[in-house]
Design a protein around this motif. Structure first.
Motif, PDB file in Angstrom:
ATOM      1  N   SER A  46       0.914  -1.259   0.113  1.00 34.92           N
ATOM      2  CA  SER A  46      -0.043   0.048  -0.117  1.00 34.92           C
ATOM      3  C   SER A  46       0.793   1.413   0.072  1.00 34.92           C
ATOM      4  O   SER A  46       0.584   2.340  -0.575  1.00 34.92           O
ATOM      5  CB  SER A  46      -0.823   0.018   1.149  1.00 34.92           C
ATOM      6  OG  SER A  46      -0.094  -0.178   2.390  1.00 34.92           O
ATOM      7  N   GLU A  47       2.101   1.154   0.733  1.00 34.78           N
ATOM      8  CA  GLU A  47       2.988   2.369   0.660  1.00 34.78           C
ATOM      9  C   GLU A  47       3.483   2.555  -0.934  1.00 34.78           C
ATOM     10  O   GLU A  47       3.544   3.957  -0.964  1.00 34.78           O
ATOM     11  CB  GLU A  47       3.869   2.275   1.813  1.00 34.78           C
ATOM     12  CG  GLU A  47       3.587   2.135   3.240  1.00 34.78           C
ATOM     13  CD  GLU A  47       4.748   1.880   4.074  1.00 34.78           C
ATOM     14  OE1 GLU A  47       5.611   1.564   3.481  1.00 34.78           O
ATOM     15  OE2 GLU A  47       4.416   1.994   5.457  1.00 34.78           O
ATOM     16  N   ILE A  52       3.817   5.898  -5.556  1.00 34.42           N
ATOM     17  CA  ILE A  52       3.871   5.975  -6.768  1.00 34.42           C
ATOM     18  C   ILE A  52       2.332   7.067  -7.376  1.00 34.42           C
ATOM     19  O   ILE A  52       2.829   7.747  -8.384  1.00 34.42           O
ATOM     20  CB  ILE A  52       3.491   4.842  -7.752  1.00 34.42           C
ATOM     21  CG1 ILE A  52       4.887   3.915  -7.486  1.00 34.42           C
ATOM     22  CG2 ILE A  52       3.169   4.703  -9.446  1.00 34.42           C
ATOM     23  CD1 ILE A  52       4.851   2.477  -8.133  1.00 34.42           C
ATOM     24  N   ALA A  53       1.273   6.744  -6.797  1.00 36.01           N
ATOM     25  CA  ALA A  53       0.092   7.593  -7.289  1.00 36.01           C
ATOM     26  C   ALA A  53       0.401   8.990  -7.008  1.00 36.01           C
ATOM     27  O   ALA A  53      -0.071   9.680  -7.622  1.00 36.01           O
ATOM     28  CB  ALA A  53      -1.113   7.079  -6.595  1.00 36.01           C
ATOM     29  N   ALA A 203       6.060  10.656   5.314  1.00 36.19           N
ATOM     30  CA  ALA A 203       6.161  10.090   6.634  1.00 36.19           C
ATOM     31  C   ALA A 203       6.738   8.694   6.497  1.00 36.19           C
ATOM     32  O   ALA A 203       7.577   7.950   7.417  1.00 36.19           O
ATOM     33  CB  ALA A 203       4.948  10.085   7.429  1.00 36.19           C
ATOM     34  N   SER A 204       6.329   8.073   5.327  1.00 35.89           N
ATOM     35  CA  SER A 204       6.750   6.583   5.189  1.00 35.89           C
ATOM     36  C   SER A 204       8.221   6.542   4.711  1.00 35.89           C
ATOM     37  O   SER A 204       8.875   5.499   4.381  1.00 35.89           O
ATOM     38  CB  SER A 204       5.965   5.898   3.996  1.00 35.89           C
ATOM     39  OG  SER A 204       5.858   6.428   2.857  1.00 35.89           O
ATOM     40  N   GLY A 205       8.921   7.764   4.458  1.00 34.47           N
ATOM     41  CA  GLY A 205      10.250   7.759   3.967  1.00 34.47           C
ATOM     42  C   GLY A 205      10.473   7.537   2.507  1.00 34.47           C
ATOM     43  O   GLY A 205      11.397   6.906   1.922  1.00 34.47           O
ATOM     44  N   ALA A 206       9.446   8.053   1.590  1.00 32.58           N
ATOM     45  CA  ALA A 206       9.721   7.968   0.200  1.00 32.58           C
ATOM     46  C   ALA A 206      10.486   8.508  -0.560  1.00 32.58           C
ATOM     47  O   ALA A 206      10.867   9.702  -0.084  1.00 32.58           O
ATOM     48  CB  ALA A 206       8.252   8.387  -0.293  1.00 32.58           C
ATOM     49  N   ARG A 228      -6.524   0.426  -6.782  1.00 33.58           N
ATOM     50  CA  ARG A 228      -5.919  -0.631  -5.963  1.00 33.58           C
ATOM     51  C   ARG A 228      -5.460   0.055  -4.757  1.00 33.58           C
ATOM     52  O   ARG A 228      -5.327  -0.630  -3.771  1.00 33.58           O
ATOM     53  CB  ARG A 228      -4.329  -0.871  -6.850  1.00 33.58           C
ATOM     54  CG  ARG A 228      -4.687  -1.460  -8.100  1.00 33.58           C
ATOM     55  CD  ARG A 228      -5.306  -2.937  -7.992  1.00 33.58           C
ATOM     56  NE  ARG A 228      -5.459  -3.625  -9.255  1.00 33.58           N
ATOM     57  CZ  ARG A 228      -6.565  -3.649  -9.864  1.00 33.58           C
ATOM     58  NH1 ARG A 228      -7.572  -2.946  -9.374  1.00 33.58           N
ATOM     59  NH2 ARG A 228      -6.537  -4.186 -11.182  1.00 33.58           N
ATOM     60  N   TYR A 229      -5.098   1.210  -4.609  1.00 31.82           N
ATOM     61  CA  TYR A 229      -4.792   1.959  -3.276  1.00 31.82           C
ATOM     62  C   TYR A 229      -6.073   1.960  -2.557  1.00 31.82           C
ATOM     63  O   TYR A 229      -5.884   1.529  -1.128  1.00 31.82           O
ATOM     64  CB  TYR A 229      -4.388   3.391  -3.946  1.00 31.82           C
ATOM     65  CG  TYR A 229      -4.282   4.199  -2.426  1.00 31.82           C
ATOM     66  CD1 TYR A 229      -3.331   3.973  -1.525  1.00 31.82           C
ATOM     67  CD2 TYR A 229      -4.987   5.118  -2.053  1.00 31.82           C
ATOM     68  CE1 TYR A 229      -2.867   4.445  -0.338  1.00 31.82           C
ATOM     69  CE2 TYR A 229      -4.683   5.949  -0.690  1.00 31.82           C
ATOM     70  CZ  TYR A 229      -3.744   5.519   0.054  1.00 31.82           C
ATOM     71  OH  TYR A 229      -3.486   6.145   1.359  1.00 31.82           O
ATOM     72  N   ALA A 230      -7.162   2.032  -2.836  1.00 26.78           N
ATOM     73  CA  ALA A 230      -8.270   1.974  -2.120  1.00 26.78           C
ATOM     74  C   ALA A 230      -8.675   0.671  -1.491  1.00 26.78           C
ATOM     75  O   ALA A 230      -9.169   0.217  -0.382  1.00 26.78           O
ATOM     76  CB  ALA A 230      -9.509   2.393  -2.947  1.00 26.78           C
TER      77      ALA A 230
END
Length: 293
Positions: A46-47, A52-53, A203-206, A228-230
């Motif tokens: 999901s991250e 990417i989105a 926050a996730s360090g992207a 896909r994200y939802a």
């Protein structure tokens, strides 16, 4: 006072109950570890989809996906309620129902009608009892949830949002914090906020945005990615809820086992007192009879 035979029967019954609760506690310990691993394994997917989105959204600001548009004129609000299929897990479901009920009342007081999707038998029963409109549901997911089983029921609300029939979609579940703590959460799934997605990605360090090559085109990729994200967010909620379920059941069964031990100790004390009183009475009768002779 109960007779010795009745007390022995009660002690045996409580001992059998204690064996069951102890076995359920050990099973929940094993399942909780697997559920935690599954929950953590679902997070990177999901991250990555979110990152990417977010990058594609920044690179193509001229296109806005329907999931990111606000349907302010819609008369309904969607709710995805994730609960357990089984009980004996303390107040896990009750705490979530309390949060969902409060939001449902706010929705109705605002003049909007709630449309709900139930994931889990307990949630389906709860929504049916309060008279909420259940548009789809899925139960008996087992110990290992599959995304294929979740896509169908969730797609009903996602399609309704795209058509403009729903102003927002919320997902309610129990978030796993620790073995002793699970927080009921009611998060907004739709509309998606580009600012929120960007902050979560940061926050996730992207890594900084990359210049992707799209195939076939950016719009098609964004459409697929956001769907896909939802779906990934709902799957993550189910995984979190399952980890919370096993943790709560483990704690509840441990408390039940300890309480059964206390009840057994009290019953044995009463049994011993009753037995001693009976022996004393028999001795007194024997002494009285001997004295009379």
């Amino acid at each position: 006072m109960a007779s010795g035979k009745e007390l022995r029967t009660k002690i045996k019954s409580v001992e059998n109950t204690k064996k069951i609760t102890k076995a359920m506690e050990m099973i929940s310990v094993s399942k909780m570890r697997k559920a935690q691993e599954r929950m953590r394994a679902a997070r990177p997917y999901s991250e990555k989809v979110r990152n990417i989105a977010t990058n594609l959204g920044k690179a193509n600001p001229e296109y806005v996906h329907p999931f990111m548009k606000s349907n302010t004129d819609a008369k309904s609000v969607g709710f995805i309620v994730v609960t357990t299929d089984k009980g004996l897990c303390g107040g896990l479901n009750t705490n979530l129902f309390r949060a969902v009920t409060g939001k449902l009342r706010e929705t109705q007081s605002a003049g909007q009608s709630p449309l709900t999707v139930a994931i889990g038998s307990k949630g389906l029963g709860f929504l049916s009892r309060i008279g909420a409109k259940v548009v789809s549901h899925v139960t008996h997911l087992g110990d290992k949830p599959h995304l294929e089983k979740l896509i169908g029921p969730v797609k009903v609300l996602l399609d309704a949002y795209v058509k403009g029939e729903v102003s927002a979609v919320y997902v309610g579940y129990n978030k796993f914090v620790s073995t002793m703590k699970q927080d009921p959460v009611l998060e907004q799934l739709l509309p998606l906020s580009s600012e929120k997605m960007a902050s979560e990605a940061k926050a996730s360090g992207a890594q900084p945005s990359w210049d992707y090559i799209y195939e076939p085109d950016a719009q098609t990729v964004i459409d697929e990615l956001l769907v896909r994200y939802a779906e990934a967010m709902v799957f993550q909620a189910v995984a979190e809820n399952m980890a919370s379920e096993h943790a709560a059941r483990m704690v509840a069964m441990k408390a039940a086992t300890d309480n059964a031990g206390n009840v057994i100790a009290e019953l044995k004390l009463v049994y011993n007192k009753t037995r001693q009183a009976a022996i004393t009475k028999e001795l007194s009768e024997i002494v009285a009879g001997a004295a009379a002779v």
